[in-house]
Design a protein around this motif. Structure first.
Motif, PDB file in Angstrom:
ATOM      1  N   GLN A   1       0.822  -1.217   0.000  1.00  0.00           N
ATOM      2  CA  GLN A   1       0.000   0.000   0.000  1.00  0.00           C
ATOM      3  C   GLN A   1       0.853   1.262   0.000  1.00  0.00           C
TER       4      GLN A   1
ATOM      5  N   PRO B   1      -1.230   2.494  -3.414  1.00  0.00           N
ATOM      6  CA  PRO B   1      -2.398   2.416  -2.533  1.00  0.00           C
ATOM      7  C   PRO B   1      -3.585   1.702  -3.178  1.00  0.00           C
ATOM      8  N   LYS B   2      -4.061   0.688  -2.493  1.00  0.00           N
ATOM      9  CA  LYS B   2      -5.277  -0.040  -2.850  1.00  0.00           C
ATOM     10  C   LYS B   2      -5.929  -0.431  -1.545  1.00  0.00           C
ATOM     11  N   LYS B   3      -7.191  -0.716  -1.609  1.00  0.00           N
ATOM     12  CA  LYS B   3      -7.878  -1.222  -0.425  1.00  0.00           C
ATOM     13  C   LYS B   3      -7.499  -2.691  -0.227  1.00  0.00           C
TER      14      LYS B   3
ATOM     15  N   ASP C   1      -9.093   0.417   4.242  1.00  0.00           N
ATOM     16  CA  ASP C   1      -8.883   1.444   3.224  1.00  0.00           C
ATOM     17  C   ASP C   1      -7.425   1.449   2.755  1.00  0.00           C
ATOM     18  N   GLU C   2      -7.076   2.429   1.917  1.00  0.00           N
ATOM     19  CA  GLU C   2      -5.732   2.501   1.335  1.00  0.00           C
ATOM     20  C   GLU C   2      -4.642   2.789   2.362  1.00  0.00           C
TER      21      GLU C   2
END
Length: 189
Positions: A42, A46-48, A137-138
């Motif tokens: 991340q 950034p990704k969930k 979340d991210e």
């Protein structure tokens, strides 16, 4: 005698052909990683995160894995938009999350394939049933747990809800109900 040989040859050929077909078209799979690895990734991209909290003895967990997490649409969507974590909610792994280390101090190795003690992280995330998908979340911050066996079109609703941040607008049950009623699934069952 000739018919029996022909029948045996036909069965052998059919069996061999079916083994070849299995090996020629490998099933798509979700790229499962550890929570620590997802949090590390991340920082660069950034990704969930979606975390599948399961146990070895849980029948619905096995159904979720077989029918939902091997569905081509689910695999493609999760791999494109999420880091996917598979976590044994009653396992013995040591996990670091938010600068805290979690273990399962009451883990009993003789019960590895039966009901065991809940992992400290499982409790911290509020998981009370298996399977539960926990979304982050991210930034690795906890969003929500979604419990139970979900079919591909059912999980699609949550995958798309959390991916787009629409969940931040849903401060009432009414707003979620509106989203639910207007949602048009596209995943194949």
């Amino acid at each position: 005698m000739k018919r029996i040989r022909l029948l045996i040859a036909f069965i052998a050929f059919g069996t061999l052909a079916s083994f070849q077909n299995v090996n020629e078209t490998p099933e798509k799979e979700i790229n499962w990683i550890t929570l620590e690895r997802a949090l590390e990734l991340q920082k660069k991209n950034p990704k969930k995160i979606i975390m599948d909290v399961y146990t070895t003895w849980c029948g619905p967990c096995k159904m979720l894995d077989k029918h939902t997490f091997h569905n081509e649409d689910v695999v493609d969507y999760v791999n494109a938009h999420y880091y996917a974590v598979k976590f044994n909610g009653e396992g013995n792994d040591t996990v670091t999350y938010k600068d805290k280390t979690y273990t399962n101090p009451n883990y009993d190795a003789t019960k590895a394939n039966r009901r065991n003690s809940a992992h400290e992280l499982t409790r911290t995330l509020g998981v009370r049933a298996y399977p539960t998908m926990v979304f982050f979340d991210e930034n690795g911050d906890y969003i929500a747990p979604i419990s139970g066996y979900l079919k591909p079109r059912q999980i699609e609703l949550y995958l798309k809800l959390f991916k787009t941040d629409k969940y931040k607008e849903m401060d009432t049950q009414e707003k979620f109900n509106e989203y639910y009623k207007s949602f048009e699934p596209t995943f194949k069952e």
